[in-house]
Design an enzyme around this catalytic site. Structure first.
Site, PDB file in Angstrom:
ATOM      1  N   HIS A 168       0.827  -1.212   0.000  1.00 26.36           N
ATOM      2  CA  HIS A 168       0.000   0.000   0.000  1.00 26.36           C
ATOM      3  C   HIS A 168       0.861   1.261   0.000  1.00 26.36           C
ATOM      4  O   HIS A 168       0.658   2.166  -0.842  1.00 26.36           O
ATOM      5  CB  HIS A 168      -0.910  -0.019   1.243  1.00 26.36           C
ATOM      6  CG  HIS A 168      -1.803   1.180   1.352  1.00 26.36           C
ATOM      7  ND1 HIS A 168      -3.078   1.208   0.851  1.00 26.36           N
ATOM      8  CD2 HIS A 168      -1.595   2.404   1.916  1.00 26.36           C
ATOM      9  CE1 HIS A 168      -3.629   2.381   1.095  1.00 26.36           C
ATOM     10  NE2 HIS A 168      -2.746   3.127   1.743  1.00 26.36           N
ATOM     11  N   GLU A 169       1.803   1.317   0.922  1.00 24.26           N
ATOM     12  CA  GLU A 169       2.626   2.519   1.031  1.00 24.26           C
ATOM     13  C   GLU A 169       3.560   2.685  -0.166  1.00 24.26           C
ATOM     14  O   GLU A 169       3.861   3.814  -0.571  1.00 24.26           O
ATOM     15  CB  GLU A 169       3.435   2.500   2.337  1.00 24.26           C
ATOM     16  CG  GLU A 169       2.588   2.477   3.599  1.00 24.26           C
ATOM     17  CD  GLU A 169       1.614   3.629   3.698  1.00 24.26           C
ATOM     18  OE1 GLU A 169       1.861   4.686   3.075  1.00 24.26           O
ATOM     19  OE2 GLU A 169       0.586   3.479   4.388  1.00 24.26           O
ATOM     20  N   HIS A 224       1.817   4.699  -2.869  1.00 29.95           N
ATOM     21  CA  HIS A 224       1.952   6.148  -2.659  1.00 29.95           C
ATOM     22  C   HIS A 224       3.364   6.617  -3.016  1.00 29.95           C
ATOM     23  O   HIS A 224       3.540   7.629  -3.713  1.00 29.95           O
ATOM     24  CB  HIS A 224       1.691   6.487  -1.182  1.00 29.95           C
ATOM     25  CG  HIS A 224       0.286   6.254  -0.732  1.00 29.95           C
ATOM     26  ND1 HIS A 224      -0.808   6.747  -1.402  1.00 29.95           N
ATOM     27  CD2 HIS A 224      -0.203   5.601   0.366  1.00 29.95           C
ATOM     28  CE1 HIS A 224      -1.915   6.405  -0.755  1.00 29.95           C
ATOM     29  NE2 HIS A 224      -1.572   5.703   0.317  1.00 29.95           N
TER      30      HIS A 224
END
Length: 450
Positions: free
Chosen positions: A22-23, A26
Site C-alpha cells: 500500500h505505502e 503512494h
C-alpha cells in the site's frame, strides 16, 4: 502459547506485506510526480531499523506493526526552502495529488490480482459445494433444496466450490429471490428459486450459508479424538489423542453430533465417560466448562476435536490454469471482492448486515495464522482478501484515510479552490475519532469471540 505466537507472527507477516504494498503505491507515484519523499515507514513508533537512499529518503521499520506511512515534503507541515518548493506535495496539481493518494488502494487491488493469479497458476484444491443437510423450516428447505444436491450456479454465477457459493449468495443480499441451479446425485439438473425476501445477516458469526439453512457436506466425524485443547476440561480429565469415547453416563454414543449435544447441555455438570485407549477401556470423569455464546446464553465445552473420515475422492477438485487464464480469473475475483466489500459497507449502514460481524486485528491474526497453517495457496487467498479489504477501507471518505483526502481534492476540483485548512483540520479530528471508535468496536468484537 505456541498458537498465540503462531497467529502473532502470521499477522505481522501478512500485515507487513500488505502495508508495504500500500505505502509503496503512494511512494512510487509520488516519486514519478516529482514529489520529494522524506520517509517511508513500515510501522509506527520507535524505529528499529533505518537507512537512507541516494535521494535522501529515510526508510524505517518501526516498533508497532499496525500500519505505515509515506512522509512527503509539504509546505503546510514543514519549512521548505525556496529551491525545493517545486518538490513539495502541495505544489502539485490536484490531479497529481489525486493520483498519489489513490495509488495506495490501487496497489492493494493490483496485489490481490497478482496473489490470485499466482494461486490459480499453482493450482487450487477445493471441495465441491454438495449440500450435507438442510435446516428445518429454513429458506433452503422452503425452496426445495435437498441433501446430496450440488450447487451448480447461483444467479448467473457458476459455483465450483463453497467460497464461490458464499460470494455469489452475498451478491444477492437485498434481493427478493435468486435462482439456484442444482445437480442431483443421479446427475439431473434443476433450477429452484431461493427466497431471500427480508434476509439479513444479523447474528454474530453466522455464515451466509447457515443463515439460509444450508449445511455443507462433510465426512462423518468418528468418536476418536484427534486433538485435545490445552487447559481444557478434557485435558484436565486426562483424555488423550486416539482415545475413543464409547458412552456417557452409561448411555451408548453412536455419533459425534450426539456427543456434542450431551456436552453442550451439561455445562458445569460432571459426566462419566467410558473411553477406549487401544485395547483397554476405563471410566473418566469430566466436567464441561461453561462457554458463553450470543444473547447471554452459554453451553458446555469439552475441548476435543474428532478424527474425521477422509473426503470421498469425487468430492475434491483441483483447478489450475495457464498464466493468461489465471490473470483473467484474478481480475474477475478481485473485482467481485471489491464490489462485494462496498455492498457490505452499504448493508452495514442499512442494517442488513449486523455490525457484530466486523472483525479487528485479533480476527485478522487468527485468520492469518489459520491460512498459513493450511499452506501457501491458502495464505495467498487470505492475502488477496485482506488486501482488497485494506484498499476498500482506505477509500472510505474519512478525512484521516486516503478516501478523505480524495474527497477534499474532488471538492477542490468542483470549487476551483482548495478546502480551507481549518475545515480540513476539523474533518481530520472527526475522522480520527470515528476511526478510533470503529477500531475499538472491532477489537471488542474480536475479544468477545475468544
Amino acid at each position: 502459547m505456541f498458537e498465540f505466537l503462531w497467529h502473532l507472527g502470521s499477522f505481522i507477516l501478512a500485515l507487513g506485506i500488505l502495508v508495504t504494498i500500500h505505502e509503496y503505491g503512494h511512494f512510487w507515484v509520488a516519486r514519478k510526480a516529482g514529489v520529494k519523499v522524506l520517509r517511508f515507514s513500515i510501522g509506527f513508533g520507535k524505529p528499529l531499523v533505518r537507512w537512507y537512499d541516494k535521494q535522501g529518503t529515510e526508510y524505517v521499520l518501526a516498533m508497532i506493526p499496525l500500519g505505515g506511512y509515506v512522509k512527503m515534503l509539504d509546505e503546510r507541515v514543514d519549512d521548505v526552502p525556496e529551491h525545493e518548493r517545486h518538490l513539495s506535495f502541495n505544489s502539485k496539481s490536484v490531479y497529481a495529488r489525486i493520483a498519489i493518494v489513490s495509488a495506495g488502494p490501487i496497489a492493494n487491488f493490483l496485489f490481490a490480482i497478482f496473489a490470485l493469479t499466482l494461486m490459480y497458476v499453482i493450482g487450487v484444491q477445493s471441495v465441491k459445494p454438495i449440500i450435507g443437510e438442510v435446516t428445518a423450516q429454513s429458506r433452503a428447505q422452503q425452496s426445495g433444496l435437498r441433501s446430496g444436491e450440488q450447487l451448480v450456479s447461483i444467479g448467473s454465477q457458476q459455483t465450483q466450490d463453497w467460497q464461490e457459493v458464499t460470494l455469489a449468495l452475498m451478491q444477492h443480499l437485498g434481493d427478493d429471490a435468486v435462482s439456484v441451479k442444482v445437480e442431483t446425485p443421479s446427475g439431473s439438473q434443476n433450477i429452484k428459486s431461493l427466497n431471500l425476501s427480508g434476509w439479513k445477516l444479523d447474528k454474530r458469526d453466522e455464515s451466509p450459508l447457515a443463515s439460509v439453512g444450508i449445511v455443507p457436506f462433510r465426512p462423518d466425524a468418528t468418536l476418536a479424538i484427534a486433538m485435545v485443547a490445552p487447559d481444557s476440561p478434557a485435558k484436565k480429565a486426562g483424555l488423550q489423542e486416539g482415545d475413543v469415547i464409547v458412552s456417557v453416563d452409561g448411555e451408548l454414543i453412536q455419533t459425534w453430533s450426539s456427543l456434542v449435544q450431551v456436552i453442550e447441555r451439561s455445562a458445569q455438570s460432571t459426566l462419566n465417560l467410558y473411553v477406549m485407549r487401544g485395547k483397554s477401556g476405563f471410566d473418566v470423569q469430566v466436567t464441561p466448562a461453561n462457554k458463553p455464546i450470543e444473547d447471554g446464553f452459554s453451553r458446555g465445552y469439552l475441548g476435543v476435536v474428532p478424527v474425521v473420515e477422509p473426503w470421498p475422492e469425487d468430492s475434491i477438485i483441483t483447478r489450475s490454469y495457464n498464466p493468461v487464464e489465471a490473470i483473467g480469473l484474478g481480475v474477475t475475483k478481485t473485482w467481485q471482492m471489491v464490489s462485494l466489500s462496498f455492498e457490505m459497507i452499504a448493508n452495514l449502514i442499512t442494517g442488513q448486515v449486523s455490525i457484530k460481524n466486523i472483525s479487528g486485528p485479533v480476527g485478522i491474526a487468527v485468520g492469518a495464522g489459520t491460512s498459513v497453517s493450511y499452506g501457501f495457496v491458502a495464505f495467498l487467498s487470505f492475502l488477496a482478501l485482506i488486501s482488497v479489504s485494506l484498499g476498500v477501507f482506505n477509500l472510505l471518505p474519512l478525512p484521516v484515510l486516503d478516501g478523505g483526502h480524495l474527497m477534499y481534492y474532488i471538492i477542490e476540483l468542483i470549487r476551483k479552490k482548495p478546502v480551507s485548512e481549518k475545515t480540513q483540520e476539523i474533518g481530520f479530528r472527526i475522522g480520527a475519532t470515528l476511526l478510533l471508535a470503529l477500531t475499538a468496536f472491532a477489537l471488542l468484537n474480536d475479544i468477545s469471540r475468544l
